[in-house]
Write a protein that holds these residues in place. Structure first.
Motif, PDB file in Angstrom:
ATOM      1  N   ASN A   1      33.740  47.822  30.137  1.00 26.61           N
ATOM      2  CA  ASN A   1      32.906  49.018  30.124  1.00 26.61           C
ATOM      3  C   ASN A   1      31.834  48.813  29.058  1.00 26.61           C
ATOM      4  OD1 ASN A   1      31.850  51.639  29.375  1.00 26.61           O
ATOM      5  ND2 ASN A   1      33.486  52.508  30.625  1.00 26.61           N
ATOM      6  N   ILE A   2      30.573  48.786  29.466  1.00 25.65           N
ATOM      7  CA  ILE A   2      29.467  48.483  28.560  1.00 25.65           C
ATOM      8  C   ILE A   2      29.308  49.557  27.480  1.00 25.65           C
ATOM      9  CG2 ILE A   2      26.952  48.116  28.424  1.00 25.65           C
ATOM     10  CD1 ILE A   2      28.601  45.847  29.767  1.00 25.65           C
ATOM     11  N   GLU A   3      29.474  50.833  27.843  1.00 24.64           N
ATOM     12  CA  GLU A   3      29.270  51.916  26.877  1.00 24.64           C
ATOM     13  C   GLU A   3      30.387  51.998  25.837  1.00 24.64           C
ATOM     14  OE1 GLU A   3      29.167  53.208  30.352  1.00 24.64           O
ATOM     15  OE2 GLU A   3      27.013  52.881  30.517  1.00 24.64           O
ATOM     16  N   THR A   4      31.637  51.878  26.295  1.00 20.48           N
ATOM     17  CA  THR A   4      32.773  52.089  25.395  1.00 20.48           C
ATOM     18  C   THR A   4      33.348  50.800  24.817  1.00 20.48           C
ATOM     19  OG1 THR A   4      34.422  51.984  27.159  1.00 20.48           O
ATOM     20  CG2 THR A   4      33.439  54.153  26.685  1.00 20.48           C
ATOM     21  N   LYS A   5      32.939  49.661  25.360  1.00 19.76           N
ATOM     22  CA  LYS A   5      33.459  48.345  24.960  1.00 19.76           C
ATOM     23  C   LYS A   5      34.960  48.206  25.227  1.00 19.76           C
ATOM     24  CE  LYS A   5      29.467  47.082  23.455  1.00 19.76           C
ATOM     25  NZ  LYS A   5      28.598  46.442  24.393  1.00 19.76           N
ATOM     26  N   GLU A   6      35.495  49.009  26.154  1.00 17.54           N
ATOM     27  CA  GLU A   6      36.890  48.898  26.548  1.00 17.54           C
ATOM     28  C   GLU A   6      36.998  47.912  27.713  1.00 17.54           C
ATOM     29  OE1 GLU A   6      39.026  53.100  25.907  1.00 17.54           O
ATOM     30  OE2 GLU A   6      37.316  53.168  27.284  1.00 17.54           O
ATOM     31  N   PHE A   7      38.196  47.335  27.859  1.00 15.73           N
ATOM     32  CA  PHE A   7      38.447  46.366  28.923  1.00 15.73           C
ATOM     33  C   PHE A   7      39.530  46.891  29.855  1.00 15.73           C
ATOM     34  CE2 PHE A   7      36.584  44.012  25.474  1.00 15.73           C
ATOM     35  CZ  PHE A   7      35.694  43.175  26.112  1.00 15.73           C
ATOM     36  N   PHE A   8      39.366  46.616  31.148  1.00 16.57           N
ATOM     37  CA  PHE A   8      40.266  47.111  32.184  1.00 16.57           C
ATOM     38  C   PHE A   8      40.586  45.990  33.167  1.00 16.57           C
ATOM     39  CE2 PHE A   8      37.674  50.579  30.677  1.00 16.57           C
ATOM     40  CZ  PHE A   8      38.531  51.669  30.616  1.00 16.57           C
ATOM     41  N   HIS A   9      41.639  46.183  33.946  1.00 17.12           N
ATOM     42  CA  HIS A   9      41.934  45.332  35.091  1.00 17.12           C
ATOM     43  C   HIS A   9      42.611  46.195  36.140  1.00 17.12           C
ATOM     44  CE1 HIS A   9      46.358  44.777  34.783  1.00 17.12           C
ATOM     45  NE2 HIS A   9      46.135  45.047  33.512  1.00 17.12           N
ATOM     46  N   PHE A  10      42.670  45.703  37.371  1.00 15.63           N
ATOM     47  CA  PHE A  10      43.340  46.457  38.417  1.00 15.63           C
ATOM     48  C   PHE A  10      44.805  46.060  38.426  1.00 15.63           C
ATOM     49  CE2 PHE A  10      44.942  47.658  42.515  1.00 15.63           C
ATOM     50  CZ  PHE A  10      44.399  48.924  42.659  1.00 15.63           C
ATOM     51  N   ASN A  28      48.245  46.068  40.333  1.00 18.18           N
ATOM     52  CA  ASN A  28      48.873  46.254  41.638  1.00 18.18           C
ATOM     53  C   ASN A  28      50.129  47.105  41.523  1.00 18.18           C
ATOM     54  OD1 ASN A  28      47.007  44.753  43.132  1.00 18.18           O
ATOM     55  ND2 ASN A  28      47.984  42.851  42.539  1.00 18.18           N
ATOM     56  N   ILE A  29      50.782  47.075  40.374  1.00 16.40           N
ATOM     57  CA  ILE A  29      51.992  47.870  40.170  1.00 16.40           C
ATOM     58  C   ILE A  29      51.652  49.356  40.126  1.00 16.40           C
ATOM     59  CG2 ILE A  29      53.850  48.394  38.535  1.00 16.40           C
ATOM     60  CD1 ILE A  29      53.738  45.359  37.804  1.00 16.40           C
ATOM     61  N   LYS A  30      50.613  49.708  39.366  1.00 13.73           N
ATOM     62  CA  LYS A  30      50.199  51.115  39.256  1.00 13.73           C
ATOM     63  C   LYS A  30      49.221  51.525  40.334  1.00 13.73           C
ATOM     64  CE  LYS A  30      51.195  51.550  34.405  1.00 13.73           C
ATOM     65  NZ  LYS A  30      50.775  52.054  33.113  1.00 13.73           N
ATOM     66  N   ASN A  31      48.716  50.532  41.071  1.00 13.87           N
ATOM     67  CA  ASN A  31      47.718  50.769  42.112  1.00 13.87           C
ATOM     68  C   ASN A  31      46.519  51.546  41.558  1.00 13.87           C
ATOM     69  OD1 ASN A  31      46.721  50.368  44.691  1.00 13.87           O
ATOM     70  ND2 ASN A  31      47.443  52.352  45.401  1.00 13.87           N
ATOM     71  N   ALA A  32      46.073  51.099  40.382  1.00 14.06           N
ATOM     72  CA  ALA A  32      44.972  51.771  39.700  1.00 14.06           C
ATOM     73  C   ALA A  32      44.330  50.815  38.691  1.00 14.06           C
ATOM     74  CB  ALA A  32      45.470  53.011  38.979  1.00 14.06           C
ATOM     75  N   VAL A  33      43.141  51.178  38.250  1.00 15.89           N
ATOM     76  CA  VAL A  33      42.482  50.456  37.176  1.00 15.89           C
ATOM     77  C   VAL A  33      43.096  50.957  35.869  1.00 15.89           C
ATOM     78  CG1 VAL A  33      40.292  50.013  36.026  1.00 15.89           C
ATOM     79  CG2 VAL A  33      40.355  50.227  38.509  1.00 15.89           C
ATOM     80  N   VAL A  34      43.566  50.028  35.032  1.00 13.93           N
ATOM     81  CA  VAL A  34      44.204  50.402  33.770  1.00 13.93           C
ATOM     82  C   VAL A  34      43.507  49.725  32.603  1.00 13.93           C
ATOM     83  CG1 VAL A  34      46.448  50.863  34.807  1.00 13.93           C
ATOM     84  CG2 VAL A  34      45.936  48.579  33.974  1.00 13.93           C
ATOM     85  N   ARG A  35      43.522  50.428  31.479  1.00  6.49           N
ATOM     86  CA  ARG A  35      42.913  49.899  30.256  1.00  6.49           C
ATOM     87  C   ARG A  35      43.822  48.834  29.672  1.00  6.49           C
ATOM     88  NH1 ARG A  35      43.132  52.014  24.998  1.00  6.49           N
ATOM     89  NH2 ARG A  35      43.920  53.965  25.858  1.00  6.49           N
ATOM     90  N   ILE A  36      43.217  47.781  29.172  1.00  5.17           N
ATOM     91  CA  ILE A  36      43.972  46.701  28.511  1.00  5.17           C
ATOM     92  C   ILE A  36      44.087  47.084  27.050  1.00  5.17           C
ATOM     93  CG2 ILE A  36      43.991  44.269  27.908  1.00  5.17           C
ATOM     94  CD1 ILE A  36      42.333  43.781  30.457  1.00  5.17           C
ATOM     95  N   ALA A  37      45.322  47.136  26.566  1.00  4.99           N
ATOM     96  CA  ALA A  37      45.557  47.534  25.168  1.00  4.99           C
ATOM     97  C   ALA A  37      45.201  46.428  24.218  1.00  4.99           C
ATOM     98  CB  ALA A  37      47.017  47.921  24.964  1.00  4.99           C
TER      99      ALA A  37
END
Length: 89
Positions: free
Chosen positions: A69-78, A80-89
Motif C-alpha cells: 500500500n503506497i499511502e500506508t506503507k503496509e504490506f499484504f498478501h492474499f 487462501n485459508i482466510k479467502n481474503a487479503v491480509v496484512r503481513i505483520a
C-alpha cells in the motif's frame, strides 16, 4: 486493503528474489468488480490471464505476491485459508 487504495505488486521467486515483470514498479488503483478486489494487471489483455480481461482479482496472485500500500506503507498478501487479503505483520 480496500477499494481506491494505490498499491505496488511485488512478485518473488523460490529464492526470495523479486521478479521484474512488465509491471515492475508500477502503481495500481485497487477496485472492486463482481464482489472481488483487484487491479488492472493484464493491460495487454493476454488471453492466458483472466480470460483476456484487464481486471485481475487479487485472489489470482500466488501467496508469494506481496501488495504494498503506497499511502500506508503496509504490506499484504492474499490468504487462501482466510479467502481474503491480509496484512503481513
Amino acid at each position: 486493503m480496500k477499494a481506491n487504495d494505490t498499491i505496488k505488486v511485488h512478485l518473488y521467486d523460490s529464492s526470495n528474489r523479486e521478479i521484474r515483470t512488465r509491471n515492475y514498479d508500477k502503481t495500481f488503483c485497487v477496485y472492486e468488480k463482481n464482489g472481488k478486489l483487484g487491479i488492472d494487471w493484464n493491460t495487454e489483455k493476454s488471453p492466458y490471464t483472466c480470460k483476456g480481461d484487464a481486471f485481475t482479482p487479487l485472489e489470482t496472485f500466488a501467496q508469494s505476491a506481496i501488495f504494498e500500500n503506497i499511502e500506508t506503507k503496509e504490506f499484504f498478501h492474499f490468504s487462501n485459508i482466510k479467502n481474503a487479503v491480509v496484512r503481513i505483520a
